[in-house]
Design a protein around this motif. Sequence first.
Motif, short mmCIF file in Angstrom:
data_model
loop_
_atom_site.label_atom_id
_atom_site.label_comp_id
_atom_site.label_asym_id
_atom_site.label_seq_id
_atom_site.Cartn_x
_atom_site.Cartn_y
_atom_site.Cartn_z
N ARG A 470 0.82 -1.21 0.00
CA ARG A 470 0.00 0.00 0.00
C ARG A 470 0.85 1.26 0.00
NH1 ARG A 470 -5.39 1.49 1.05
NH2 ARG A 470 -5.81 -0.73 1.28
N PHE A 471 1.90 1.27 0.82
CA PHE A 471 2.57 2.56 1.04
C PHE A 471 3.72 2.85 0.09
CE2 PHE A 471 0.08 2.16 4.94
CZ PHE A 471 -0.56 3.39 4.89
N ILE A 472 4.12 1.90 -0.73
CA ILE A 472 5.05 2.24 -1.82
C ILE A 472 4.37 1.95 -3.17
CG2 ILE A 472 7.36 2.05 -2.76
CD1 ILE A 472 8.33 0.94 -0.14
N LYS A 473 4.03 0.70 -3.38
CA LYS A 473 3.51 0.32 -4.71
C LYS A 473 2.26 1.11 -5.10
CE LYS A 473 2.88 -2.23 -8.41
NZ LYS A 473 3.76 -2.14 -9.58
N LEU A 474 1.25 1.14 -4.22
CA LEU A 474 0.01 1.83 -4.58
C LEU A 474 0.15 3.34 -4.42
CD1 LEU A 474 -2.77 -0.41 -2.97
CD2 LEU A 474 -1.99 -0.41 -5.34
N ALA A 475 0.82 3.77 -3.37
CA ALA A 475 0.88 5.20 -3.10
C ALA A 475 1.86 5.90 -4.04
CB ALA A 475 1.28 5.45 -1.64
N ASN A 476 2.89 5.20 -4.44
CA ASN A 476 3.99 5.86 -5.15
C ASN A 476 4.44 5.01 -6.34
OD1 ASN A 476 6.17 7.48 -5.83
ND2 ASN A 476 6.94 7.63 -3.73
N PRO A 477 3.57 4.93 -7.36
CA PRO A 477 3.91 4.06 -8.50
C PRO A 477 5.19 4.48 -9.21
CG PRO A 477 1.82 5.24 -8.87
CD PRO A 477 2.21 5.49 -7.45
N ARG A 478 5.47 5.77 -9.25
CA ARG A 478 6.70 6.20 -9.94
C ARG A 478 7.94 5.67 -9.21
NH1 ARG A 478 3.93 11.17 -9.98
NH2 ARG A 478 3.08 11.60 -12.06
N LEU A 479 7.93 5.83 -7.91
CA LEU A 479 9.09 5.34 -7.16
C LEU A 479 9.19 3.82 -7.28
CD1 LEU A 479 11.48 5.94 -5.30
CD2 LEU A 479 9.94 5.68 -3.34
N SER A 480 8.04 3.16 -7.25
CA SER A 480 8.04 1.69 -7.39
C SER A 480 8.71 1.28 -8.68
CB SER A 480 6.61 1.16 -7.37
OG SER A 480 6.00 1.48 -6.16
N ASP A 481 8.35 1.95 -9.76
CA ASP A 481 8.97 1.61 -11.05
C ASP A 481 10.46 1.88 -11.02
OD1 ASP A 481 6.51 0.87 -11.97
OD2 ASP A 481 6.16 2.67 -13.19
N LEU A 482 10.85 2.97 -10.42
CA LEU A 482 12.28 3.29 -10.38
C LEU A 482 13.05 2.27 -9.53
CD1 LEU A 482 14.46 5.33 -11.30
CD2 LEU A 482 14.11 6.51 -9.11
N ILE A 483 12.44 1.87 -8.43
CA ILE A 483 13.09 0.85 -7.58
C ILE A 483 13.27 -0.45 -8.38
CG2 ILE A 483 12.83 -0.62 -5.54
CD1 ILE A 483 11.31 1.71 -4.19
N THR A 484 12.20 -0.84 -9.05
CA THR A 484 12.26 -2.08 -9.85
C THR A 484 13.34 -1.95 -10.93
OG1 THR A 484 9.94 -2.53 -9.39
CG2 THR A 484 10.88 -3.64 -11.30
N GLU A 485 13.39 -0.78 -11.55
CA GLU A 485 14.42 -0.55 -12.57
C GLU A 485 15.82 -0.65 -11.94
OE1 GLU A 485 14.07 3.26 -14.71
OE2 GLU A 485 16.28 3.30 -14.73
N GLY A 486 15.98 -0.01 -10.80
CA GLY A 486 17.29 0.01 -10.16
C GLY A 486 17.73 -1.37 -9.69
N LEU A 487 16.78 -2.15 -9.21
CA LEU A 487 17.15 -3.47 -8.66
C LEU A 487 17.09 -4.56 -9.72
CD1 LEU A 487 15.20 -3.39 -5.25
CD2 LEU A 487 17.63 -2.95 -5.62
N GLY A 488 16.41 -4.26 -10.83
CA GLY A 488 16.27 -5.28 -11.86
C GLY A 488 15.25 -6.35 -11.51
N THR A 489 14.48 -6.10 -10.50
CA THR A 489 13.45 -7.07 -10.10
C THR A 489 12.40 -6.33 -9.26
OG1 THR A 489 12.96 -9.03 -8.76
CG2 THR A 489 14.81 -7.69 -8.04
#
Length: 814
Positions: A470-489
């Motif tokens: 809820r507090f990263i993925k849903l609340a902050n989709p942009r950051l979620s995408d960037l984290i996924t990009e940065g970690l590769g997963t």
Amino acid sequence: MTEITAPKSPVTAAEFANEIREQLKYTQGVTPEQAKPADVYVAVSAAVRRHLVDSWMKTQADMVNGNTKAVGYLSAEFLIGKQLRNALLNAGLTEQFNEAVESLGFSVQDVVDAEYEPGLGNGGLGRLAACFIDSLASLGVPAFGYGIQYRYGIFKQEFDEAGRQIETPDYWLANEEPWGHIDYNRDQKVSFGGEVVEENGRKVWKPAWSVRAVPVDYMVPGYASGRVNTLRLWAAKSYDEFDLLTFNKSEYLDAVKPQVKAENISKILYPEDSTPQGKALRLEQQYFFVSASIHDAIRVFYPGQDKPDLTTFADKITFQLNDTHPVIGIPELMRVLMDEYGYDWDTAWTITNKTFNYTCHTLLPEALEVWPSKLIGELLPRHLEIIEKINDQFESELKAKGVADETIKDMAIYTGDSVRMAYLATYGGSHVNGVAELHSQLLKDVTLKNFSDVYPGKFTNVTNGVTPRRFIKLANPRLSDLITEGLGTDRWLSDLELLKGLEPLAADDEFVKKFAAVKQANKVDFANYAKREYGFDIDPNTMINTMVKRLHEYKRQALKILALIARYADIKSGRLSADEVLPRTVVFGAKAAPGYYLAKQTIQLINNVARVVNNDPDVKGKLNVYFPWNYNVRLAQHLIPATDLDEQISQAGKEASGTGNMKFALNGAMTVGTLDGANVEIRERVGAENFFLFGMTVDEVDALYAAGYDPKKYYDANPRLRAAIDMVADGTFSNGDKSVYADLVHDWLTKDWFMTLADFGAYTDIQAEIEALYVQPLEWNRKALINVANSGYFSSDRSIEDYLERIWKTGPLA
Ligand code: NTF
């Protein structure tokens, strides 16, 4: 290559659109052309629920048939927030939903907005319970959340012309509520009052009245676990709805009296946070949901058995007492075992002791519930007897252990006049935990010291956490995408410690710039949201500085507002020239308990400082203050991702943990804070150089009290503090009326219980450091990113794993 593990549903968007159409037609009886967004919302919700049903039923069957002990999380509050997006995420239907809704001719935003947020909690304690049931399901641990389906949640907050808080009822069930399923066929009877008589040498409780507890079931889908648990919230109904005889005598109001009396029990959430309310109705509520839940667990785990072997009960389920509110469950389970199932005292005690554990969420001694014995005796006479007997047994045990008589007296569960629920919970259960390292330590050293001396093995810590779904993925989709990009997963969503992998990227300027761009875009979004919802004109190019939490003296919103006034005065007086000032937008969010006078005055003050500052051309563009009313989960989800600087400035030794602090750190805000609650652990993890620490420590606070604290000294010694307080006193923020804040000012200057004045200097000093960093965006964002990378520990998944290992001794379903 980015590895994506997010759940995927087998249906296509077109198929999902058809499912929505079917729901519209067969359940709601409207065509897509006739449908309103609210119809589509209900239809979508029903369609998502259908996708979850098989997993839900399988989880229940595996739980009952298997050997994995379940968790029963007993909590008077579950602040779950809106359900739709979360359910879609966990069902793997987000993309299909977006497309399907558009294809039906609706806007996704409108459909999502049609959901009304349930406000079944006050603040951190209730939101923590919601994060915990999310994590339990995501880890695949069989669990029930047990609570109350209040008809009215936490009050809706409005502000009047004078800036005062107005409370209006939150009738969240006014429209169709598609998530809760009312299960009339699995009701429980809960009784009250009457007397205890002896029959054949046995105690028999003859209650005076009963209510019907009807479960309302909410699915709790896990993320990528394939498991769906249950949140079972009880609603109170009457057995005799309507008295026809009375009605026929034209006494219409009297005819529905029994119904009103019964339904009152689940009518309203007490809008208290940290202070107990000595109300009979509150005790009725507590007993109501706890008694129903205990009977429900017996029904679930021993299906169809008249004479179940309840000596195995503690192997079937472990009950976690979320604060003192459900502690009446201890004498209730004793009563059920002895009076309903015929076990002797010792057997019942062994089972009860093994079944319960207690989490304490406060450090304010006055916040530990104490019930008058008279009240318990009137409402639950049999329970009072049992409590007395528990107390006798406890005293003998202490005597046998050689505890001094004086100490035994201090530790009494039952004093004759009253019953101390925290003590009952500590003695009656197997474990006691605090919610952050410092808090657990202070529980052992201060609040529950005697108990910890006698039963050191009972005490443990589980630091709070928040759900990253809820507090990263849903609340902050942009950051979620960037984290996924940065970690590769995207595996970080179920293993948040993986965020650590972002740390090397803090040295990569390009990545840091992307991170900064995410924050900036979130700020623009928030500015638009604030305009749409509140009519505010927020400049997203200023620093967004946020303080959101319940309004409490110990949390020290007063410190923030006084520092803000001092800043305002600096600009006005020319001490600071306007171009030296870093433009800031300060955002507050806070509800005050309706009867908490000083808290309400503080709200009024913040609103009026906002009014004056925002309308003063001298500070235009430099300082703005906004106070969006009715802070709730939805607003949190919009505001937290847009925040640059978060305030966690409670007096050291008062905030048990805090969970907002974790949400902000995980969303890339910097924190200015004291060494209190979980701040201590956040700072340890993100590094002292990436956290703005100020203020007295617990030891310094204690020493200052001991030496005799005089707030007036600080007022006299600090001209900026003096100027700020004088402005509050002289009517600057009350159109010249000096009486409006007189009590607040008087309190600051004579009592200042939480030492706001003593910490003022340190707090205003650290602002220079904050601003020096903020004007170097790359460096600021580097540090903010390091905060994100090192906050993975604060996932509620980790909290639950700690509970499993230290307290519950159970795990995921096979
Ligand atoms: C709150 N307690 C504490 O004040 C917070 O510090 C903590 O983060 C949350 O619990 C969750 O643990 C209460 O609301 C109460 F009621 F216990 F005072």
